[in-house]
Design an enzyme around this catalytic site. Structure first.
Site, PDB file in Angstrom:
ATOM      1  CB  SER A 125      -0.918   0.055   1.345  1.00  0.00           C
ATOM      2  OG  SER A 125      -1.398   1.339   1.569  1.00  0.00           O
ATOM      3  CE1 TYR A 149      -3.745  -2.368   5.396  1.00  0.00           C
ATOM      4  CE2 TYR A 149      -3.360  -0.209   4.955  1.00  0.00           C
ATOM      5  CZ  TYR A 149      -3.599  -1.469   4.561  1.00  0.00           C
ATOM      6  OH  TYR A 149      -3.722  -1.707   3.178  1.00  0.00           O
ATOM      7  CE  LYS A 153      -1.270  -4.789   3.467  1.00  0.00           C
ATOM      8  NZ  LYS A 153      -1.405  -6.114   2.901  1.00  0.00           N
TER       9      LYS A 153
END
Ligand code: UFG
Length: 337
Positions: A125, A149, A153
């Site tokens: 991302s 989050y 990643k």
């Protein structure tokens, strides 16, 4: 025909990637625990592709089950989506995010290693970039994280690179997505959050269907042309095709790559709302709400590297994103339950 395991293949981006990989001639099997996916997605993919869809109902935290999947078929590569993805939730249950997104990745890579499968396309991302005021963002920009989050990643990217550093057989494509939007032209698959959406496009879609009364525009005093936040929205079918091109490169024996998948074009919240109004043919109510904590004024990617390395270029525009989203959400048969 090359065989690919697609983890998270019943999810929003995963299901579109299933359709794109199949169209490109890959034989694809889905691995998904259906924690955040509709049970009817495989049936819908059968309607789109005209062929049976093989599904392994497996959690990436179940290492023994992963080994059994790899023992059942000889795969040529893996496209890995299966992960948790809600930024706000990741702040509340960080260990669950780290477990699923990082331990799940390690489990998958160990199962791949054991089975002798070393081609991996990873769903990353643009959130791995440190907050910046320099746009468009190239892949060499400084990395950082502002949520658990994002941390998972970033860790995922580093786990893959550490494995590849130690064992030259690994070939990876790390794909940093900007903001996916839109749906498949068949209107049989699309984004369908089970809760109130956090993201702009599914929220606008629910205002258009009447499920939510109005859009909250989070701030209109940013230093952008109309004062609302600017993002790099990319059609989910373009994004899916980016995965095909990344995998094609790995299949051809080309080197590993880390690339942005975006358009290089920024649109504001109000641009998106207006485009959706054009698609659904009616005005959509909104009110200006306070800024959302952690949001940046502007965020869009430099897509040049993906074009140079993979020949990837987003083809579909904002109106296509909104028209396909509207076609998907406005069909009664697409409603959950
Ligand atoms: N927005 C609103 N109202 C809403 C929802 C969003 O005004 O109800 C605005 C936001 O303030 C922002 C823009 O719409 O300006 C886009 O917001 P999204 O939540 O759709 O997307 P983000 O860019 O914030 O988040 C996306 C991904 C995340 C990822 C993040 C950083 O969804 O997974 O980019 O790369 F972490």
């Amino acid at each position: 025909m090359a065989k690919i395991l697609l983890t998270g293949g019943a999810g929003y981006i995963g299901s579109h990637t299933y359709a794109a990989l199949t169209e490109a001639g890959y034989a694809v099997e889905i691995l998904d625990n259906f924690a955040n996916a509709r049970d009817d997605v495989p049936d819908r993919l059968e309607m789109i592709t005209g062929a049976p869809v093989k599904v392994h109902r497996v959690d990436v935290l179940d290492r023994a089950a992963l080994d059994a999947v790899f023992a059942s078929t000889t795969f040529d590569g893996v496209v890995h989506f299966a992960a948790k993805k809600a930024v706000g939730e990741s702040q509340k249950i960080p260990l669950d995010y780290i477990e699923t997104n990082c331990t799940g990745l390690v489990n998958l890579m160990k199962a791949m290693e054991k089975a002798g499968v070393f081609r991996l396309v990873f769903s990353s991302s643009a959130t791995v970039y440190a907050p910046t005021l320099d746009w468009p963002i190239p892949e060499e920009a400084a990395l950082g994280y502002a949520s658990t989050y994002a941390l998972t990643k970033l860790m995922g990217e580093q786990i893959i690179q550490a494995a590849a550093h130690a064992d030259a057989r690994w070939r990876f494509g790390i794909l940093r997505y900007f903001n996916p939007a839109g749906a498949h032209p068949s209107a049989l698959i699309g984004e369908d959050p089970s809760d109130i959406p956090n993201n702009l496009m599914p929220y606008i879609a629910k205002v258009a269907t009447g499920e939510l009364p109005e859009l909250n525009v989070f701030g209109n005093d940013y230093p952008t042309p109309d004062g609302t936040g600017v993002r790099d929205y990319i059609h989910v079918v373009d994004l899916a095709e980016g995965h095909v091109q990344s995998l094609n490169a790995l299949m051809k024996g080309e080197g590993s790559h880390i690339v942005n998948l975006g358009t290089g074009q920024g649109y504001s919240v109000l641009d998106m709302l207006k485009a959706y109004e054009r698609a659904c043919g009616k005005p959509l109510p909104y009110r200006v709400a306070p800024r959302r904590e952690g949001d940046l004024a502007c965020y869009y990617g430099d897509p040049a590297k993906a074009e140079a390395l993979l020949g990837f270029r987003a083809k579909r525009d904002l109106d296509d994103m909104c028209a396909t989203s509207w076609a998907w959400v406005s069909r009664a048969s697409n409603m959950r339950g």
